[in-house]
Design an enzyme around this catalytic site. Structure first.
Site, short mmCIF file in Angstrom:
data_model
loop_
_atom_site.label_atom_id
_atom_site.label_comp_id
_atom_site.label_asym_id
_atom_site.label_seq_id
_atom_site.Cartn_x
_atom_site.Cartn_y
_atom_site.Cartn_z
N ARG A 108 0.81 -1.22 0.00
CA ARG A 108 0.00 0.00 0.00
C ARG A 108 0.84 1.27 0.00
O ARG A 108 0.56 2.22 -0.73
CB ARG A 108 -0.96 0.00 1.20
CG ARG A 108 -1.85 1.24 1.34
CD ARG A 108 -2.41 1.74 0.03
NE ARG A 108 -3.12 0.71 -0.73
CZ ARG A 108 -3.43 0.81 -2.01
NH1 ARG A 108 -3.06 1.88 -2.71
NH2 ARG A 108 -4.08 -0.15 -2.62
N LYS A 117 2.36 24.33 -3.51
CA LYS A 117 1.08 23.75 -3.07
C LYS A 117 1.16 22.22 -3.17
O LYS A 117 0.52 21.58 -4.00
CB LYS A 117 -0.07 24.30 -3.91
CG LYS A 117 -0.24 25.81 -3.76
CD LYS A 117 -1.30 26.35 -4.70
CE LYS A 117 -1.41 27.87 -4.58
NZ LYS A 117 -2.38 28.46 -5.52
N LYS A 138 5.90 38.30 -3.00
CA LYS A 138 4.47 38.20 -3.31
C LYS A 138 3.74 39.47 -2.88
O LYS A 138 4.33 40.38 -2.30
CB LYS A 138 3.88 36.97 -2.62
CG LYS A 138 4.55 35.66 -3.01
CD LYS A 138 4.00 35.10 -4.30
CE LYS A 138 2.64 34.51 -4.10
NZ LYS A 138 2.07 33.95 -5.34
N GLU A 168 6.26 39.41 -7.87
CA GLU A 168 4.90 39.37 -8.39
C GLU A 168 4.39 40.80 -8.56
O GLU A 168 4.64 41.65 -7.70
CB GLU A 168 4.02 38.61 -7.39
CG GLU A 168 2.54 38.56 -7.74
CD GLU A 168 1.74 37.86 -6.67
OE1 GLU A 168 1.71 36.62 -6.68
OE2 GLU A 168 1.15 38.54 -5.82
N ASP A 203 0.37 38.56 -11.99
CA ASP A 203 -0.65 37.93 -11.17
C ASP A 203 -2.05 38.36 -11.62
O ASP A 203 -2.40 39.54 -11.55
CB ASP A 203 -0.45 38.31 -9.70
CG ASP A 203 -1.48 37.67 -8.79
OD1 ASP A 203 -1.79 36.48 -8.97
OD2 ASP A 203 -2.00 38.37 -7.90
#
Length: 291
Positions: free
Chosen positions: A99, A136, A168, A201, A222
């Site tokens: 598994r 992410k 950012k 950004e 962005d």
């Protein structure tokens, strides 16, 4: 800082601990300790296979005496019925590693398959835009997921917060503007003797002009529209790399790529992927085809 191998070893140890606990009692009560057998990794869905090296590590970390034969390498386009590898050894070991190995392989292959689909579509559209991943990722599996992106034909963005400066929107707002943020980043790198690329950004053309005036290695547009992206790429005029991000999907990415942007980043490659279907079956239990 831990190496990639050390991080993967920790992941494997934690995964075995949470799965097996104080023992796989089903296997221990059903299978004699000295019973020997063979299992084969069977592909059940078309896609791009990824993860053979970590699969070997999982198997040998649990039982170094397992005999592994590999028939298909990472990056191979596989189809239902293909056999990736065969493993001979203690049946108890085959059952207890099944598994964890499948969980990793299915996820990595799913990521590689999705990445290949995105990158190939951009190539078929006649663009030179490259697909990037993001941070992410699944906690603990980042190195494996980013490796799967590369196997699928994409490129890695920064690995973490340590190997690149990415300014950012929140950094910009806390700093009081793009100029302050980039200038502080450059001063920090000089003071700390860090050779880090700086990406900024931007949310509009005012911020774009500030970033160009201050200078950086890459500018991320962005939530720009494709038309705004085209104008932004023209304004950059090759002075640095360009990247598009925010609200871009497989269905709408081509206009952004045709606007001339160097990279498009997709969080979906790692946070919304479906695993590739495969199984680890006792030899003889399925009709097996070795490629």
């Amino acid at each position: 800082m831990l190496s990639v191998d050390e991080l993967n070893d920790k992941l494997i140890d934690l995964a075995f601990s949470e799965d097996i606990g104080d023992g796989d009692h089903t296997t221990l009560c059903c299978i004699p300790a000295d019973a020997m057998g063979e299992s084969k990794l069977l592909i059940k869905q078309e896609g791009i296979f990824a993860g053979i090296e970590i699969a070997k590590k999982v198997l040998h970390r649990f039982d170094p005496e397992l005999d592994i034969k590999i028939y298909i390498q990472d990056g191979t386009h596989v189809k239902p019925g293909d056999i990736v590898m065969s493993v001979k050894g203690r049946e108890q070991s085959l059952l207890q590693t099944e598994r964890l190995m499948l969980n990793i392989l299915q996820r990595m292959s799913g990521i590689a398959t999705m990445t290949h689909r995105y990158q190939q579509a951009l190539i078929d559209a006649g663009t030179k835009t490259r697909v990037l991943d993001t941070r992410k990722t699944t906690p603990g599996m980042r190195m494996l997921e980013k490796e799967a992106v590369k196997i699928g034909g994409g490129m890695n963005h920064r690995i973490g917060l340590f190997d690149m400066i990415l300014i950012k929107d929140n950094h910009i707002d806390f700093c009081g503007g793009v100029h302050n943020a980039i200038s502080r980043a450059k001063a920090y790198c000089k003071a700390k003797q860090k050779n880090l690329k700086i990406e900024c950004e931007v949310r509009n053309f005012k911020e774009l002009d500030e970033a160009l005036a201050e200078g950086c290695d890459r500018i991320m547009f962005d939530n720009f529209t494709p038309e705004e992206t085209r104008k932004a790429v023209e304004r950059v005029a090759g002075r640095c790399e360009t990247e598009s991000s925010g609200g871009i999907t497989f269905d709408n990415m081509i206009p952004y790529a045709k606007a001339g942007v160097d990279f498009i980043s997709f969080g979906a490659l790692t946070h919304s992927v479906t695993g590739l279907d495969m199984s680890f079956k006792a030899a003889g239990s399925d009709k097996l085809i070795i490629r």
